[in-house]
Design a protein around this motif. Structure first.
Motif, PDB file in Angstrom:
ATOM      1  N   LEU A  92       0.800  -1.229   0.000  1.00  0.00           N
ATOM      2  CA  LEU A  92       0.000   0.000   0.000  1.00  0.00           C
ATOM      3  C   LEU A  92       0.835   1.282   0.000  1.00  0.00           C
ATOM      4  O   LEU A  92       0.493   2.219  -0.717  1.00  0.00           O
ATOM      5  N   PRO A  93       1.905   1.385   0.788  1.00  0.00           N
ATOM      6  CA  PRO A  93       2.657   2.638   0.784  1.00  0.00           C
ATOM      7  C   PRO A  93       3.251   2.925  -0.600  1.00  0.00           C
ATOM      8  O   PRO A  93       3.670   2.006  -1.305  1.00  0.00           O
ATOM      9  N   ILE A 103       1.253  -4.570  -6.421  1.00  0.00           N
ATOM     10  CA  ILE A 103       0.399  -5.723  -6.120  1.00  0.00           C
ATOM     11  C   ILE A 103       0.812  -6.928  -6.970  1.00  0.00           C
ATOM     12  O   ILE A 103       0.971  -8.044  -6.462  1.00  0.00           O
ATOM     13  N   LEU A 104       0.997  -6.707  -8.262  1.00  0.00           N
ATOM     14  CA  LEU A 104       1.359  -7.821  -9.149  1.00  0.00           C
ATOM     15  C   LEU A 104       2.696  -8.428  -8.753  1.00  0.00           C
ATOM     16  O   LEU A 104       2.857  -9.651  -8.732  1.00  0.00           O
ATOM     17  N   SER A 105       3.658  -7.564  -8.439  1.00  0.00           N
ATOM     18  CA  SER A 105       4.977  -8.067  -8.060  1.00  0.00           C
ATOM     19  C   SER A 105       4.876  -8.955  -6.817  1.00  0.00           C
ATOM     20  O   SER A 105       5.432 -10.058  -6.770  1.00  0.00           O
ATOM     21  N   ARG A 106       4.118  -8.489  -5.823  1.00  0.00           N
ATOM     22  CA  ARG A 106       3.983  -9.243  -4.568  1.00  0.00           C
ATOM     23  C   ARG A 106       3.242 -10.555  -4.787  1.00  0.00           C
ATOM     24  O   ARG A 106       3.646 -11.599  -4.258  1.00  0.00           O
ATOM     25  N   VAL A 148      -7.745  -1.839   0.777  1.00  0.00           N
ATOM     26  CA  VAL A 148      -7.026  -1.332  -0.378  1.00  0.00           C
ATOM     27  C   VAL A 148      -7.798  -0.214  -1.056  1.00  0.00           C
ATOM     28  O   VAL A 148      -7.315   0.914  -1.196  1.00  0.00           O
ATOM     29  N   LEU A 149      -9.006  -0.511  -1.481  1.00  0.00           N
ATOM     30  CA  LEU A 149      -9.680   0.423  -2.369  1.00  0.00           C
ATOM     31  C   LEU A 149     -10.216   1.647  -1.661  1.00  0.00           C
ATOM     32  O   LEU A 149     -10.261   2.734  -2.237  1.00  0.00           O
ATOM     33  N   ALA A 150     -10.585   1.487  -0.389  1.00  0.00           N
ATOM     34  CA  ALA A 150     -11.032   2.675   0.338  1.00  0.00           C
ATOM     35  C   ALA A 150      -9.907   3.701   0.425  1.00  0.00           C
ATOM     36  O   ALA A 150     -10.161   4.896   0.529  1.00  0.00           O
ATOM     37  N   ALA A 151      -8.669   3.225   0.351  1.00  0.00           N
ATOM     38  CA  ALA A 151      -7.531   4.131   0.475  1.00  0.00           C
ATOM     39  C   ALA A 151      -7.193   4.827  -0.844  1.00  0.00           C
ATOM     40  O   ALA A 151      -6.650   5.927  -0.841  1.00  0.00           O
ATOM     41  N   VAL A 152      -7.501   4.196  -1.977  1.00  0.00           N
ATOM     42  CA  VAL A 152      -7.031   4.765  -3.239  1.00  0.00           C
ATOM     43  C   VAL A 152      -8.133   5.050  -4.256  1.00  0.00           C
ATOM     44  O   VAL A 152      -7.943   5.871  -5.149  1.00  0.00           O
ATOM     45  N   ALA A 153      -9.263   4.342  -4.170  1.00  0.00           N
ATOM     46  CA  ALA A 153     -10.245   4.436  -5.251  1.00  0.00           C
ATOM     47  C   ALA A 153     -11.098   5.684  -5.107  1.00  0.00           C
ATOM     48  O   ALA A 153     -11.599   5.975  -4.030  1.00  0.00           O
TER      49      ALA A 153
END
Lengths: 208, 208
Positions: A92-93, A103-106, A148-153
């Motif tokens: 997330l950071p 996300i894909l890398s992880r 996740v999405l509440a933080a960025v979407a």
């Protein structure tokens, strides 16, 4: 993922064990079994710590003792190859516009380490048992949407979460279960470059 | 999709029936069983009409008689809810830049009509049997790459085909098997508007 047959409603609608159980591994295993049944029956919000403990025949304090609370118990009941809370805290950071790449890398690292056999078993389990599908549905809603999405979407986090789910499940399925080339053998850099723009659109791009 | 256990190599490495069989449904069913085994063992290119007929214990002319050739037999062996050749012939004509919308519209209609139970069984079968996965892998390579992407994709048709596969499998999985809302109940217009730009990028957009 464990065998979910025990979570069929007609087998689990009454507590299976009424006596108090001894401590140790038995208690932990009994709580996991009970959690899978109760989460599947009632969903995340409807499943109380008290109901899970009662189903397991142990004291409710054992949930905190063994798992640290309802949410860690839920994650443990999913039996995923990696703790998603830990993974999400890692990705997330940083710049939200490059979140898809992180996300894909992880995920690729985790999936590669997990191996095709375990991923096939997981998908098979989900496809064959409604209880497992129900738990994973809860996971997508609770973890992806809330964390996740509440933080960025900017908008429609629930729709975005499910769209991200289509891309990530599909990638795992085609690469590790179907093993279609060239995707099955592609290196992470190639996959991230190909897929990240699509995943990023689902995360933060304009939706209809 | 049929039970693929019969295609396990140790059970099918020798012809199961050596005598000529009578005509009719028996011959057709025997050819389908044999085709699943031989395609799974040797892949599409390596599986000959002669080898399939020999495995089924029938004359090679029966393949043309009952299926019209090797490719229609292959499609029949996949036991998909709709003949993909027919579906592709319907969506290919038209503006290549709107191909994703036509593909999604056609697939959603088919999947909605097929129902969640059959789709779950199909995915479960693929996840649990290498033979089914092998056939589907061949299908993606042969049908998607040769028929669709060779006609529209500027470059890297094999990579594009697998990327399209990730999006389409993932959409089917989340909408029909996991049934996560709001995607599970979304109307076709909403899904097409949300997913088509991503699928179109995999079809004709710039790739790394």
């Amino acid at each position: 993922m464990k065998d979910w047959a025990g979570a069929a409603p007609d087998e689990t609608s009454a507590p299976r064990r009424r006596g108090r159980r001894p401590g140790g591994g038995d208690t932990r295993a009994a709580l996991l079994d009970a959690a899978r049944a109760v989460f599947a029956e009632r969903g995340y919000d409807g499943a109380t710590v008290r109901a899970i403990a009662e189903r397991a025949g142990v004291d409710p304090a054992m949930v905190n003792h063994w798992f640290g609370g309802k949410e860690p118990l839920f994650v443990a009941a999913l039996d995923l190859p990696v703790d998603p809370a830990t993974a999400l805290n890692e990705v997330l950071p940083g710049d939200p516009e490059h979140l898809a790449e992180r996300i894909l890398s992880r995920f690729l690292q985790t999936w590669d380490a997990t191996g095709a056999a375990q991923l096939s078993t997981l998908i098979q389990s989900i496809a064959s048992h409604d209880a497992a599908a129900g738990l994973l549905r809860e996971f997508i809603t609770r973890v992806l949407v809330v964390k996740v999405l509440a933080a960025v979407a900017p908008d429609r986090p629930e729709l975005r979460a499910t769209l991200c789910g289509t891309q990530m499940f599909g990638l795992a399925f085609v690469r590790y279960v179907l093993k279609v080339e060239p995707l099955a053998s592609a290196d992470h850099e190639t996959i991230i470059a190909a897929v990240a723009p699509n995943l990023q659109r689902y995360l933060t791009g304009p939706l209809p």
